[in-house]
Design a protein around this motif. Structure first.
Motif, PDB file in Angstrom:
ATOM      1  N   ARG A 186       0.853  -1.189   0.000  1.00 25.36           N
ATOM      2  CA  ARG A 186       0.000   0.000   0.000  1.00 25.36           C
ATOM      3  C   ARG A 186       0.891   1.243   0.000  1.00 25.36           C
ATOM      4  NH1 ARG A 186      -2.848   3.521   3.546  1.00 25.36           N
ATOM      5  NH2 ARG A 186      -5.028   3.834   2.926  1.00 25.36           N
ATOM      6  N   PRO A 187       0.667   2.200  -0.915  1.00 30.32           N
ATOM      7  CA  PRO A 187       1.518   3.394  -0.962  1.00 30.32           C
ATOM      8  C   PRO A 187       1.567   4.103   0.389  1.00 30.32           C
ATOM      9  CG  PRO A 187       0.159   3.288  -2.914  1.00 30.32           C
ATOM     10  CD  PRO A 187      -0.327   2.207  -2.006  1.00 30.32           C
ATOM     11  N   THR A 188       2.729   4.603   0.714  1.00 28.93           N
ATOM     12  CA  THR A 188       2.943   5.255   2.002  1.00 28.93           C
ATOM     13  C   THR A 188       2.655   6.741   1.954  1.00 28.93           C
ATOM     14  OG1 THR A 188       5.264   5.509   1.387  1.00 28.93           O
ATOM     15  CG2 THR A 188       4.667   3.566   2.684  1.00 28.93           C
ATOM     16  N   THR A 189       2.223   7.254   0.813  1.00 33.07           N
ATOM     17  CA  THR A 189       1.995   8.682   0.638  1.00 33.07           C
ATOM     18  C   THR A 189       0.903   8.909  -0.396  1.00 33.07           C
ATOM     19  OG1 THR A 189       3.025  10.765  -0.091  1.00 33.07           O
ATOM     20  CG2 THR A 189       3.854   8.748  -1.086  1.00 33.07           C
ATOM     21  N   ASP A 190       0.284  10.083  -0.321  1.00 33.60           N
ATOM     22  CA  ASP A 190      -0.672  10.481  -1.365  1.00 33.60           C
ATOM     23  C   ASP A 190       0.029  11.164  -2.534  1.00 33.60           C
ATOM     24  OD1 ASP A 190      -3.066   9.550  -0.192  1.00 33.60           O
ATOM     25  OD2 ASP A 190      -3.101  11.283   1.157  1.00 33.60           O
ATOM     26  N   ASP A 191       1.312  11.442  -2.396  1.00 33.64           N
ATOM     27  CA  ASP A 191       2.091  12.038  -3.493  1.00 33.64           C
ATOM     28  C   ASP A 191       2.525  10.905  -4.414  1.00 33.64           C
ATOM     29  OD1 ASP A 191       3.885  13.221  -5.202  1.00 33.64           O
ATOM     30  OD2 ASP A 191       4.926  14.375  -3.645  1.00 33.64           O
ATOM     31  N   MET A 192       1.692  10.594  -5.389  1.00 28.98           N
ATOM     32  CA  MET A 192       1.961   9.439  -6.224  1.00 28.98           C
ATOM     33  C   MET A 192       3.148   9.657  -7.153  1.00 28.98           C
ATOM     34  SD  MET A 192       0.185   7.045  -5.130  1.00 28.98           S
ATOM     35  CE  MET A 192       0.767   5.897  -6.369  1.00 28.98           C
ATOM     36  N   GLY A 193       3.419  10.904  -7.502  1.00 31.86           N
ATOM     37  CA  GLY A 193       4.612  11.159  -8.298  1.00 31.86           C
ATOM     38  C   GLY A 193       5.858  10.712  -7.560  1.00 31.86           C
ATOM     39  N   ALA A 194       5.944  11.056  -6.267  1.00 29.98           N
ATOM     40  CA  ALA A 194       7.094  10.647  -5.456  1.00 29.98           C
ATOM     41  C   ALA A 194       7.111   9.133  -5.272  1.00 29.98           C
ATOM     42  CB  ALA A 194       7.046  11.350  -4.096  1.00 29.98           C
ATOM     43  N   TYR A 195       5.937   8.531  -5.085  1.00 27.74           N
ATOM     44  CA  TYR A 195       5.891   7.089  -4.861  1.00 27.74           C
ATOM     45  C   TYR A 195       6.319   6.322  -6.118  1.00 27.74           C
ATOM     46  CZ  TYR A 195       4.368   2.552  -3.175  1.00 27.74           C
ATOM     47  OH  TYR A 195       4.341   1.239  -2.766  1.00 27.74           O
ATOM     48  N   VAL A 196       5.851   6.786  -7.276  1.00 25.75           N
ATOM     49  CA  VAL A 196       6.259   6.141  -8.524  1.00 25.75           C
ATOM     50  C   VAL A 196       7.768   6.199  -8.680  1.00 25.75           C
ATOM     51  CG1 VAL A 196       6.188   6.319 -11.041  1.00 25.75           C
ATOM     52  CG2 VAL A 196       4.069   6.502  -9.731  1.00 25.75           C
ATOM     53  N   GLN A 197       8.325   7.381  -8.453  1.00 24.27           N
ATOM     54  CA  GLN A 197       9.768   7.517  -8.605  1.00 24.27           C
ATOM     55  C   GLN A 197      10.517   6.622  -7.622  1.00 24.27           C
ATOM     56  OE1 GLN A 197      11.445   9.098 -10.997  1.00 24.27           O
ATOM     57  NE2 GLN A 197       9.473   9.612 -11.929  1.00 24.27           N
ATOM     58  N   TRP A 198      10.014   6.520  -6.404  1.00 21.00           N
ATOM     59  CA  TRP A 198      10.657   5.654  -5.413  1.00 21.00           C
ATOM     60  C   TRP A 198      10.633   4.199  -5.872  1.00 21.00           C
ATOM     61  CZ3 TRP A 198       8.090   1.767  -2.623  1.00 21.00           C
ATOM     62  CH2 TRP A 198       8.884   1.116  -1.682  1.00 21.00           C
ATOM     63  N   TYR A 199       9.450   3.733  -6.261  1.00 18.34           N
ATOM     64  CA  TYR A 199       9.338   2.324  -6.653  1.00 18.34           C
ATOM     65  C   TYR A 199      10.129   2.034  -7.920  1.00 18.34           C
ATOM     66  CZ  TYR A 199       7.297  -2.077  -8.228  1.00 18.34           C
ATOM     67  OH  TYR A 199       7.133  -3.371  -8.665  1.00 18.34           O
ATOM     68  N   TRP A 200      10.021   2.926  -8.885  1.00 13.11           N
ATOM     69  CA  TRP A 200      10.638   2.714 -10.189  1.00 13.11           C
ATOM     70  C   TRP A 200      12.160   2.805 -10.111  1.00 13.11           C
ATOM     71  CZ3 TRP A 200       9.467   6.187 -15.056  1.00 13.11           C
ATOM     72  CH2 TRP A 200       9.850   5.513 -16.214  1.00 13.11           C
ATOM     73  N   GLN A 201      12.653   3.823  -9.395  1.00 13.46           N
ATOM     74  CA  GLN A 201      14.078   4.112  -9.428  1.00 13.46           C
ATOM     75  C   GLN A 201      14.862   3.510  -8.261  1.00 13.46           C
ATOM     76  OE1 GLN A 201      15.342   5.553 -12.022  1.00 13.46           O
ATOM     77  NE2 GLN A 201      13.445   6.191 -13.011  1.00 13.46           N
ATOM     78  N   GLU A 202      14.240   3.396  -7.088  1.00 13.80           N
ATOM     79  CA  GLU A 202      15.009   3.033  -5.898  1.00 13.80           C
ATOM     80  C   GLU A 202      14.829   1.582  -5.453  1.00 13.80           C
ATOM     81  OE1 GLU A 202      14.782   5.814  -2.683  1.00 13.80           O
ATOM     82  OE2 GLU A 202      14.379   7.503  -4.034  1.00 13.80           O
TER      83      GLU A 202
END
Length: 417
Positions: A186-202
């Protein structure tokens, strides 16, 4: 606030056809049979007819131009008010689309706050007119128009909550099993742009996330339910987007393009079945066109478009409309020079007409016209990759049934400067 673009993952006088352009000879070389055929068959945009279409793909050569956005809104008004279309599938996220659907149906929510979560290029005053129109229409009609996102790329926590709530009601004995897979992803934030970047890049090892997302979908899919249970259908679709999100961003980039359009086509098809209504699919032409062999020069990628799946499933009940342009600027700003001579837009602009409709199936077609329509075509690609970016791989006659051509475009106006 989310800051991710799609790539990273009304009728006014300006829309009318000039009088000299309909049936006249001004603006084209009489020795050119292609330009002559286009000019002689150009029609006012108001004469668009969807025929027997169940889904209309309403494409745009580029995002974020004021003229094309207003033109598409004009088409939507006509399809809704005169041809019985009652569902929109929009090139943005499904979970956010559920909130926008609530707004257009009931007026609940802050429209601009919701639009602030759309992909960057969609956060414009021109797109706000679409939602304001849908809300105004629904406020005075019993037969409502519904709105959905056709993408999975920013699946929000509300989808996870919807799945959990449904299982708690319908299969509480499986709730603990669900949460063993659902909670860790479950995403840890409502900022989906940041979450996408975290999952995709990190996140280096995405396998556990994909496995848990698939487990969530499998659990929901296998729950007993009544035939035509709409509550179940919505929940399964939420779970499907969760699975798509984690799967897509685990793939190599070239496979991600393929995966995305296949899922978009499935989502549009599902929306048509779920609403039991005719659907307008609003997206870039690279997605709506019937392009089974689409190639992009910059960035160098190839994928089968969503529109090609829809054409395979629906035949001529899927109508592909492309909104094209010759030159101008889009939001960015991005400057788009006039179309080169080997892009099909060049031939459309050679008519001297500002705005017109051309049905590419119009007969008779001289040999030169037929060759132009059926040879491998080039058209504008992704301007943010450079002005020379183009699409190719199929013919103009494959891509579109109808084109709505605008000579010059200007940028849309962002909601927040």
């Amino acid at each position: 606030m989310e800051t991710i673009s799609r790539r990273t993952l009304l009728a006014g006088s300006a829309l009318g056809v000039t009088a000299a352009g309909l049936g006249g000879t001004a603006g084209y070389a009489t020795g050119d049979p292609i330009t002559r055929w286009i000019t002689e068959n150009a029609k006012p945009i108001s004469e668009l007819q969807p025929g027997n279409a169940q889904i209309v793909g309403l494409g745009e050569a580029v995002h974020a131009t004021a003229e094309i956005t207003h033109l598409k809104l004009r088409v939507i008004r006509d399809l809704v008010e005169h041809h019985g279309f009652r569902a929109i599938a929009f090139e943005d996220d499904w979970s956010l689309g559920t909130q926008l659907n609530d707004y257009v149906l009931t007026g609940r929510g802050d429209l601009y706050a919701l639009m602030g979560q759309l992909s960057t290029e969609a956060r414009t005053h021109e797109n706000a007119e679409l939602f304001e129109y849908l809300r105004a229409y629904n406020a005075t009609h019993r037969d409502k128009v519904r709105f959905a996102g056709s993408e999975y790329f920013s699946t929000r926590r509300l989808s996870y909550d919807a799945v959990s709530e449904y299982v708690a009601r319908r299969a509480p004995h499986r709730l603990a099993e669900l949460h063993r897979s659902l909670d860790p992803i479950r995403p840890t934030t409502d900022d989906m742009g940041a979450y996408v970047q975290w999952y995709w890049q990190e996140v280096k090892d995405k396998t556990p996330y994909v496995a848990k997302a698939r487990a969530v979908y499998s659990l929901v899919r296998d729950l007993p339910h009544r035939p035509n249970d709409r509550d179940y259908a919505l929940t399964e679709h939420h779970a499907r987007q969760i699975r798509s999100f984690y799967t897509a961003f685990s793939l190599p980039e070239d496979q991600n393009w393929l995966y995305r359009d296949a899922r978009a086509a499935e989502n549009v098809h599902w929306w048509h079945s779920f609403t039991r209504n005719k659907v307008i699919y609003w997206a870039a032409s690279a997605h709506t066109a019937n392009a089974p062999h689409l190639q992009v020069s910059e960035p160098p990628v190839a994928f089968r478009s969503a529109g090609s799946y829809l054409r395979a499933w629906y035949g001529d009940r899927y109508r592909s409309i492309g909104c094209t342009l010759d030159h101008g600027t889009s939001l960015g700003p991005l400057t788009m020079p006039p179309a080169p001579t080997d892009w099909f837009e060049h031939q459309l602009t050679a008519t001297g007409l500002d705005d017109f409709l051309l049905d590419l199936r119009t007969e008779p077609q001289p040999a030169a016209v037929r060759a132009w329509l059926h040879r491998t075509a080039k058209t504008r690609g992704f301007p943010d990759a450079g002005p020379s970016s183009y699409l190719t791989g199929d013919s103009l006659a494959d891509w579109f049934d109808v084109v709505l051509h605008t000579r010059e475009v200007t940028p849309t106006h962002p909601l927040v400067s």
